[in-house]
Write a protein that holds these residues in place. Sequence first.
Motif, PDB file in Angstrom:
ATOM      1  N   GLU A 120       0.840  -1.202   0.000  1.00 24.03           N
ATOM      2  CA  GLU A 120       0.000   0.000   0.000  1.00 24.03           C
ATOM      3  C   GLU A 120       0.876   1.254   0.000  1.00 24.03           C
ATOM      4  N   GLU A 121       0.465   2.247  -0.723  1.00 22.95           N
ATOM      5  CA  GLU A 121       1.186   3.525  -0.789  1.00 22.95           C
ATOM      6  C   GLU A 121       0.646   4.485   0.274  1.00 22.95           C
ATOM      7  N   GLY A 122       1.490   5.428   0.695  1.00 20.97           N
ATOM      8  CA  GLY A 122       1.052   6.479   1.609  1.00 20.97           C
ATOM      9  C   GLY A 122       0.755   6.026   3.021  1.00 20.97           C
ATOM     10  N   LYS A 123       1.364   4.939   3.465  1.00 18.65           N
ATOM     11  CA  LYS A 123       1.052   4.408   4.793  1.00 18.65           C
ATOM     12  C   LYS A 123       1.529   5.310   5.928  1.00 18.65           C
ATOM     13  N   PHE A 124       2.624   6.031   5.726  1.00 21.72           N
ATOM     14  CA  PHE A 124       3.110   6.905   6.803  1.00 21.72           C
ATOM     15  C   PHE A 124       2.055   7.946   7.153  1.00 21.72           C
ATOM     16  N   GLU A 125       1.544   8.610   6.160  1.00 19.44           N
ATOM     17  CA  GLU A 125       0.546   9.657   6.403  1.00 19.44           C
ATOM     18  C   GLU A 125      -0.756   9.097   6.953  1.00 19.44           C
ATOM     19  N   LYS A 126      -1.129   7.903   6.548  1.00 22.62           N
ATOM     20  CA  LYS A 126      -2.400   7.312   6.968  1.00 22.62           C
ATOM     21  C   LYS A 126      -2.341   6.646   8.347  1.00 22.62           C
ATOM     22  N   TYR A 127      -1.232   5.959   8.631  1.00 24.49           N
ATOM     23  CA  TYR A 127      -1.248   5.058   9.789  1.00 24.49           C
ATOM     24  C   TYR A 127      -0.146   5.217  10.821  1.00 24.49           C
TER      25      TYR A 127
END
Length: 112
Positions: free
Chosen positions: A96-103
């Motif tokens: 999955e992309e963008g996991k830092f910002e999301k989780y």
Amino acid sequence: MAYIVTEACIKCKYMDCVEVCPVDCFYEGETMVVINPSECIDCGVCEPECPAEAILPDTEGGLEKWMELNATFAAQWPNITMKGETPDDADSHKGEEGKFEKYFTDAPGTGS
């Protein structure tokens, strides 16, 4: 040189890497693990063990943010020396992309 954990670990946290580390340099957060770059002996045994391909040598370009994040949270989170429970939804977050910002959270894990 050291190895570092990158965004691909977030929400996957398989922890197969922890089992093979000869110097116990992994630290556990709520959503990922990190490597203490000062303790890492550059043996490289953790890298192929990661199903999410989240572990990279710090010599690869563009990883400065992750080197800093690993160093910062290794000093704050508990040490982990044994593989813990993989999250039930880990496979659904793999790649999955963008996991830092999301989780990402700076909350510590339970350690072991």
